[in-house]
Design a protein around this motif. Structure first.
Motif, PDB file in Angstrom:
ATOM      1  N   THR A 226      16.686   1.278 -42.985  1.00 10.87           N
ATOM      2  CA  THR A 226      16.127   2.403 -42.237  1.00 10.87           C
ATOM      3  C   THR A 226      16.738   2.483 -40.841  1.00 10.87           C
ATOM      4  OG1 THR A 226      14.037   2.270 -43.457  1.00 10.87           O
ATOM      5  CG2 THR A 226      14.004   3.406 -41.325  1.00 10.87           C
ATOM      6  N   CYS A 319      23.062   0.210 -51.253  1.00 15.90           N
ATOM      7  CA  CYS A 319      22.248   1.420 -51.132  1.00 15.90           C
ATOM      8  C   CYS A 319      21.343   1.309 -49.904  1.00 15.90           C
ATOM      9  CB  CYS A 319      21.409   1.618 -52.386  1.00 15.90           C
ATOM     10  SG  CYS A 319      20.405   3.117 -52.359  1.00 15.90           S
ATOM     11  N   GLY A 321      19.189   3.861 -49.198  1.00 19.00           N
ATOM     12  CA  GLY A 321      18.032   4.701 -49.488  1.00 19.00           C
ATOM     13  C   GLY A 321      18.507   6.123 -49.685  1.00 19.00           C
ATOM     14  N   ARG A 322      17.844   6.943 -49.713  1.00 18.66           N
ATOM     15  CA  ARG A 322      16.508   7.457 -49.595  1.00 18.66           C
ATOM     16  C   ARG A 322      15.865   7.591 -50.972  1.00 18.66           C
ATOM     17  NH1 ARG A 322      18.071  10.536 -44.790  1.00 18.66           N
ATOM     18  NH2 ARG A 322      17.580   9.059 -43.178  1.00 18.66           N
ATOM     19  N   GLU A 323      14.958   8.555 -51.111  1.00 14.28           N
ATOM     20  CA  GLU A 323      14.374   8.843 -52.414  1.00 14.28           C
ATOM     21  C   GLU A 323      15.347   9.721 -53.201  1.00 14.28           C
ATOM     22  OE1 GLU A 323      11.552   7.595 -53.519  1.00 14.28           O
ATOM     23  OE2 GLU A 323      11.204   6.511 -51.633  1.00 14.28           O
ATOM     24  N   PHE A 324      15.629   9.347 -54.445  1.00 15.33           N
ATOM     25  CA  PHE A 324      16.561  10.127 -55.245  1.00 15.33           C
ATOM     26  C   PHE A 324      16.361   9.818 -56.726  1.00 15.33           C
ATOM     27  CE2 PHE A 324      18.629   6.159 -54.143  1.00 15.33           C
ATOM     28  CZ  PHE A 324      19.190   5.726 -55.333  1.00 15.33           C
ATOM     29  N   GLU A 325      16.893  10.706 -57.541  1.00 12.21           N
ATOM     30  CA  GLU A 325      16.917  10.503 -58.985  1.00 12.21           C
ATOM     31  C   GLU A 325      18.332  10.745 -59.472  1.00 12.21           C
ATOM     32  OE1 GLU A 325      13.987  12.933 -60.888  1.00 12.21           O
ATOM     33  OE2 GLU A 325      12.322  12.092 -59.717  1.00 12.21           O
ATOM     34  N   LYS A 370      18.037  14.799 -57.888  1.00 15.21           N
ATOM     35  CA  LYS A 370      16.934  15.085 -56.983  1.00 15.21           C
ATOM     36  C   LYS A 370      17.054  14.184 -55.756  1.00 15.21           C
ATOM     37  CE  LYS A 370      11.859  15.311 -56.761  1.00 15.21           C
ATOM     38  NZ  LYS A 370      10.592  15.067 -57.521  1.00 15.21           N
ATOM     39  N   GLY A 371      16.739  14.744 -54.572  1.00 13.52           N
ATOM     40  CA  GLY A 371      16.678  13.943 -53.357  1.00 13.52           C
ATOM     41  C   GLY A 371      18.034  13.702 -52.713  1.00 13.52           C
ATOM     42  N   ARG A 373      20.857  10.349 -51.578  1.00 11.77           N
ATOM     43  CA  ARG A 373      21.234   8.930 -51.602  1.00 11.77           C
ATOM     44  C   ARG A 373      22.306   8.684 -50.556  1.00 11.77           C
ATOM     45  NH1 ARG A 373      25.298   5.878 -54.044  1.00 11.77           N
ATOM     46  NH2 ARG A 373      25.968   7.485 -55.554  1.00 11.77           N
TER      47      ARG A 373
END
Length: 462
Positions: A226, A319, A321-325, A370-371, A373
């Motif tokens: 972060t 990695c 982050g973040r939120e992803f698919e 989605k999201g 990365r």
């Protein structure tokens, strides 16, 4: 005897000349290229080679002056000082008289011979390198050369000025603090345990086998990821120049270009070298250079990345982050191997976890669904490995059969269109591929735009 002589010559440099920021200690490298082959160098070897890192600077206010200096590595043989040591610039620098191996070109050595009568003692070498930063050599001075020297020097100054401009804007200064170095609280506890034990068993237990010659291990904490992303976004919002990570990724930044180069030098020495040395011989035995950058994937930006290999000997990819698919990392075979374009497996990214592989391993980023990365990628290079015949003349074997559609590259492959449709905007790559070379074509190979009456729908899509 030679090592003692080198140490004595270093000690004699007291006080240091103005253009010398600091001198490292004499060391024996972990590995070296000897007679075109990479070999381990025994600890305490009395036969060499020996290396010393020197941080040098050009005149204050000039294009080659930085607070930390420019890292230059001198590598000595047992013939020192009769034979000139190998000189290699390890820091990123743009200079007219450096070749692709980051070594001074012939005009430098012409000046060295003329001025010092083939006396290659360290004091003479450093004095000559100090002149290296000031302008074209006198014996080659012509208006056209002077203009070229100035143009490249100004380009280098633009880079260093940008780094200096960000120095006062940094959000997390500790990420740039080479004196304090990397803090324990930034690392995963399992990695810290392996570092503390420092036994083969401890390191082996850290690694998870993912697929053929691909491993992963826990590297950073979520808190560090972060913080690091905050710094990246802070730079991106600063208005300072942003360099694309590489020729394929359009979004992200090169962390070496914002002032983090020397911090990642430290990470390479303290952690990455041990991992690479354990997993990959001989490519990972002696890492000494890196290209470090952050990439980002979103559906409306770079959604994925075509199959490719890296300009790296050992790649570390963590990695942040973040939120992803979606957005997995698909691996295929080694470049030049019969299974080069056969699917080996898919790695799923996890925040703080690092996947490591050889640079010549074909891989590509699956589309994100989605999201967002973001990943920190460190392309590590080994000067010793890159001098070897194994690196310079790698074998390229015949492919074992038609490629797996998951492993074809529209950027590189001559037969992509027989297995998948070219994506929108990739028309420029049609008929421009090189892979596989003709000598490595599988039986029944057909390049894009070529057809054979006996082809079948079981082999090629119809």
């Amino acid at each position: 005897m030679t090592q003692a002589l080198i140490e004595a010559h270093l000690t004699a440099l007291n006080p240091l000349p103005l253009y010398v920021v600091s001198l490292g200690k004499v060391r024996v490298p972990l590995a070296a290229c000897i007679k075109e082959d990479v070999k381990r160098v025994p600890r305490g070897s009395k036969d060499g080679p020996w290396q010393v890192d020197v941080y040098l600077n050009g005149p204050v206010g000039g294009p080659y002056h930085t607070p930390e200096g420019n890292r230059v590595r001198l590598e000595f043989s047992s013939d020192y000082p009769k034979k000139c040591p190998t000189i290699e610039f390890m820091s990123i620098i743009h200079h007219m008289h450096l070749d692709k191996r980051h070594q001074p070109q012939q005009p430098f050595f012409d000046t060295l011979k003329k001025t010092y009568d083939k006396n290659y003692e360290i004091a003479n070498l450093l004095e000559a390198l100090g002149e290296f930063f000031k302008g074209p050599f006198e014996h080659e001075y012509r208006e056209a050369i002077a203009k070229k020297w100035k143009l490249i020097a100004e380009y280098n100054k633009e880079r260093t000025d940008s780094i200096e401009a960000y120095r006062l804007l940094r959000k997390h200064p500790q990420l740039f603090d080479t004196a304090a170095g990397w803090q324990d609280e930034w690392f995963d506890k399992d990695l810290l345990s392996a570092v503390a034990s420092n036994t083969p068993e401890a390191w082996k237990s850290l690694f998870k086998w993912e697929t053929d010659e691909v491993y992963s291990f826990p590297l950073f904490t979520a808190e560090f990821c972060t913080m690091f992303l905050e710094e990246v976004e802070h730079y991106q919002a600063s208005g300072l120049p942003i360099q694309r990570p590489n020729s394929m990724n359009n979004y992200g930044i090169v962390t070496n270009e914002i002032g983090m180069e020397h911090m990642f030098d430290l990470l390479q020495k303290s952690v990455l070298q041990r991992v690479a040395g354990d997993l990959y011989a001989p490519q990972g035995w002696q890492l000494d250079r890196h290209h470090t950058f952050v990439v980002q994937y979103q559906m409306d930006q770079d959604a994925g990345l075509d199959m490719h290999t890296d300009d790296s000997d050992v790649t570390f990819n963590v990695c942040l982050g973040r939120e992803f698919e979606g957005s997995g990392l698909t691996f295929c075979g080694q470049q030049g191997a019969p299974n080069h374009r056969q699917k080996a497996g898919v790695y799923k990214h996890v925040m703080g976890r690092c996947v490591v592989h050889l640079g010549r391993k074909r891989h590509g980023a699956d589309d994100i669904t989605k999201g967002e990365r973001r990943n920190l990628i460190i392309w590590n290079q080994s000067s010793a490995w890159r001098q070897s015949d194994a690196y310079r003349y790698p074998p390229y074997l015949k492919e074992q059969g038609p490629p797996d559609p998951a492993c074809v590259s529209f950027t590189h492959d001559r037969d992509f269109g027989h297995f998948r449709e070219y994506p929108p905007g990739a028309e420029e790559f049609v008929h421009s591929g090189w892979c596989p070379p003709e000598k490595a074509q599988y039986d029944g190979f057909i390049a894009d735009g070529e057809f054979k009456s006996d082809r079948t729908c079981s082999l090629f899509p119809c």
